[in-house]
Write an enzyme that holds these catalytic residues in place. Sequence first.
Site, mmCIF file in Angstrom:
data_model
loop_
_atom_site.group_PDB
_atom_site.id
_atom_site.type_symbol
_atom_site.label_atom_id
_atom_site.label_comp_id
_atom_site.label_asym_id
_atom_site.label_seq_id
_atom_site.Cartn_x
_atom_site.Cartn_y
_atom_site.Cartn_z
ATOM 1 N N LYS A 1 46.351 36.650 49.922
ATOM 2 C CA LYS A 1 45.778 37.384 51.052
ATOM 3 C C LYS A 1 46.341 36.887 52.385
ATOM 4 C CE LYS A 1 41.173 38.702 52.747
ATOM 5 N NZ LYS A 1 39.720 38.538 52.451
ATOM 6 N N GLU B 1 34.229 42.556 56.365
ATOM 7 C CA GLU B 1 33.417 41.648 55.551
ATOM 8 C C GLU B 1 32.073 41.290 56.197
ATOM 9 O OE1 GLU B 1 36.326 38.634 54.741
ATOM 10 O OE2 GLU B 1 37.415 39.973 53.391
#
Lengths: 631, 194
Positions: free
Chosen positions: A91, A188
């Site tokens: 990521k 998130e």
Amino acid sequence: MALLQISEPGQSSAPHQHKLAAGIDLGTTNSLVATVRSGLAETIPDAQGRHLLPSVVQFLGKNEDGYQTVVGYEAQENAVNDPTNTIVSAKRYMGRGLEDIKEHSVYEFIQDEDSKVPRIRTVAGDVSAVEVSAEILKALKQRAEEALGGDLSGVVITVPAYFDDAQRQATKDAATLAGLNVLRLINEPTAAAVAYGLDSGNEGVHIIYDLGGGTFDISILKLTQGVFEVMSTAGDSSLGGDDLDQVIVNWIMEQAGIESPSATLQRQLHDKAKAAKEALSEQDSTLIDIDIDLDDGRNWQGELNLEQFEKLIKPVIRKTIAPCRRALRDASIDVDDIEDVVMVGGSTRVPLVRQMVGEFFETEPLVDIDPDKVVAIGAARQADVLVGNKSDDEMLLLDVTPLSLGLETMGGLVEKVIHRNTTIPVARAQDFTTFKDGQTAMAIHVLQGERELVSDCRSLARFELRGIPPMVAGAARIRVTFQIDADGLLSVSAREETSGVESSIQVKPSYGLSDTEIETMLKDSFSHAKDDMEARKLKEEQVEAMRVVEAIQAALQEDGDKLLSAQERDNIQQAIDELTKVAQGDEQRAIKQKIEEVDKVTAEFAQRRMDASINKALAGHSVDEITEGSK
Amino acid sequence: MTRKTKITDTQNYFSLLGLPVSFDIDKKRLNENYHELQKTVHPDKFANASDRERLLSVQKAAQINDALQTLKNPLQRSIYLLSLFGIELSENDTAVDPEFLMEQMELREALSQIEDRADPMAALDNILDDVKYRIKAAVSNLQTLFQQILDEDIAEDEQNKLLAEAKAQVLKMQFLNRLQEEAMNKEEDLANQL
């Protein structure tokens, strides 16, 4: 008498059919998948009952079925013995260029001339971070589909709020490669707020402090009657628990006199550092045992106590406080206005993190929710709403863009067009003019960031507007329109107003995969490449056709009588009947063409429905308002 | 040039958000109406709709967001009100009285030397308080001006005169806002150095 049921505009009134949807937290160190079953959102475990999937992919080779990989715990165990082919923390490399990957890495990064994306050399070939992420997503998809007993209609994937356009686009590309239909990318911390806010029903201002494996976000949200409104967000998309591990690695290397560790030793150093960090979240000291032979043949054991550990990590945690300050300022709120502080992400288990965050916000942080699962659970709830399973839901997420967007102007300066923390979707236009007499083209350079100089911002895309009629300098009017959609993705169009010359692009980020590259990757993942690709395209087009037909039928049922003449209604009905027929055939292009036709025929109807629903939205209020006004 | 305009007849950000055209904003109602509208048009409500409806939804939601941003902020709201009367601000509009400019230059200079002060944070707080006070005064001035401008019985000449005054006040407020932003950037830098 039977009562007529009327559903909300924009939502299907077709016979209720439960669709399978999932929320995916694609994390730096661990990933999760969650779904809503019988009204309850929960993460889905693997066959061994483990909920987390380590975001680790070991590449073994490549054959006609695509990459052969091992994903998750097994890959994590193999990492020590096969460090260069086992990719962890991919990521961190999403949407990044070679020069961004500054940190010391065990991988061999290469970049060929045809691509803007760096790749990691493995035995299976050169793989991009997008492909690594796609392997993780495939594993989660398979887990969910086995558990739910069917294909997923759509997923919501979470990204760090502070991800820029290139990083978001890369995430979406990974989902495409994994064969997932992305309903929405959500941030998130916002997902965490959904999971948390709906449970407790707390109104007011909430801080979400999200320190993950490789990213840090701080979001300030206001919750009012089911509306989650992000007031501001800030962060650092390359700061996380990995950095806490790294300072411990550095400490061990210093203590043990290690100078240039092998890939295998590096892997063990990281594993031991991580274990030490976890141990020190619960006890006062821990033993570290490096059992791989060092250069001089000896091993190393040492002890790290809490006091030393906190001294080491304090500078890293302090780096998270500046974004907290900025977020407070952008939201124009004081510490006193805060209802509570919610901790998200595995790294918030470190007591010093909780202590320092608590001191800054003058509030004891909430830690009663599992910080690993909360993001996936929020995403699952949103997926359930978006896929249409919860039609009467009043929940609404209003998120913001984390970074300012601008254009390069003369002298290497950036002219901001959309400021950070503007609520999305947003569209904004800015007018520019020519610099020289007779100038017929203009280079447009799109940048993201807060600084004034082009060189300090992130280059997102460059494109050219050509065919401007020759005029004296300053006479042309070039209007550049930026649009950021609800996924936080940008598109830019430019138009010369006096001549109507137009140029528009879907911004393909400077560090992104091209459409051709994605196509090639997709092809590579099918055994009999051509046939399978065609079959997949046909199937996707058929699904799309059915979605269109369903949506329009629902719209007709709701508003057809009110908003259409009999003739107009017949035309639309005829168009969708034809589409239904064509969709049963196997001509992908014909279906696509028919969908476009249907789109044209229904354009006016769509516009009328939108206007009618806007009028209706405020109409409920006007009765009170008129009475109030006449008092 | 400017004619006395009946702006209430046309579709504008105020009517879009269900509010009367005015400098004074009922914030509670603004937020409630905004939420109601977004619950109707937001792309999340069109995840399963046709492509056409999805596109419309993005555009409409963006417009409503822009309307909220414009009406929420006193400076943006003032600029918007002026634009409804056909008055646009351009980059060349710097005609502000010399006395005001002098003050601005002094404040700016104080700001640039803040690090040399014995207690930079306290000195900065003083500047921020000062700027805040001036902005507050400017807002209250604009409020009075727009009340008169939007009065139905106002004569055309009088309205034009007040519009010009409002424009001058808006220009000053732009200066003040920029100064405030610079001061806050400085504050952030100082705080992060601690």
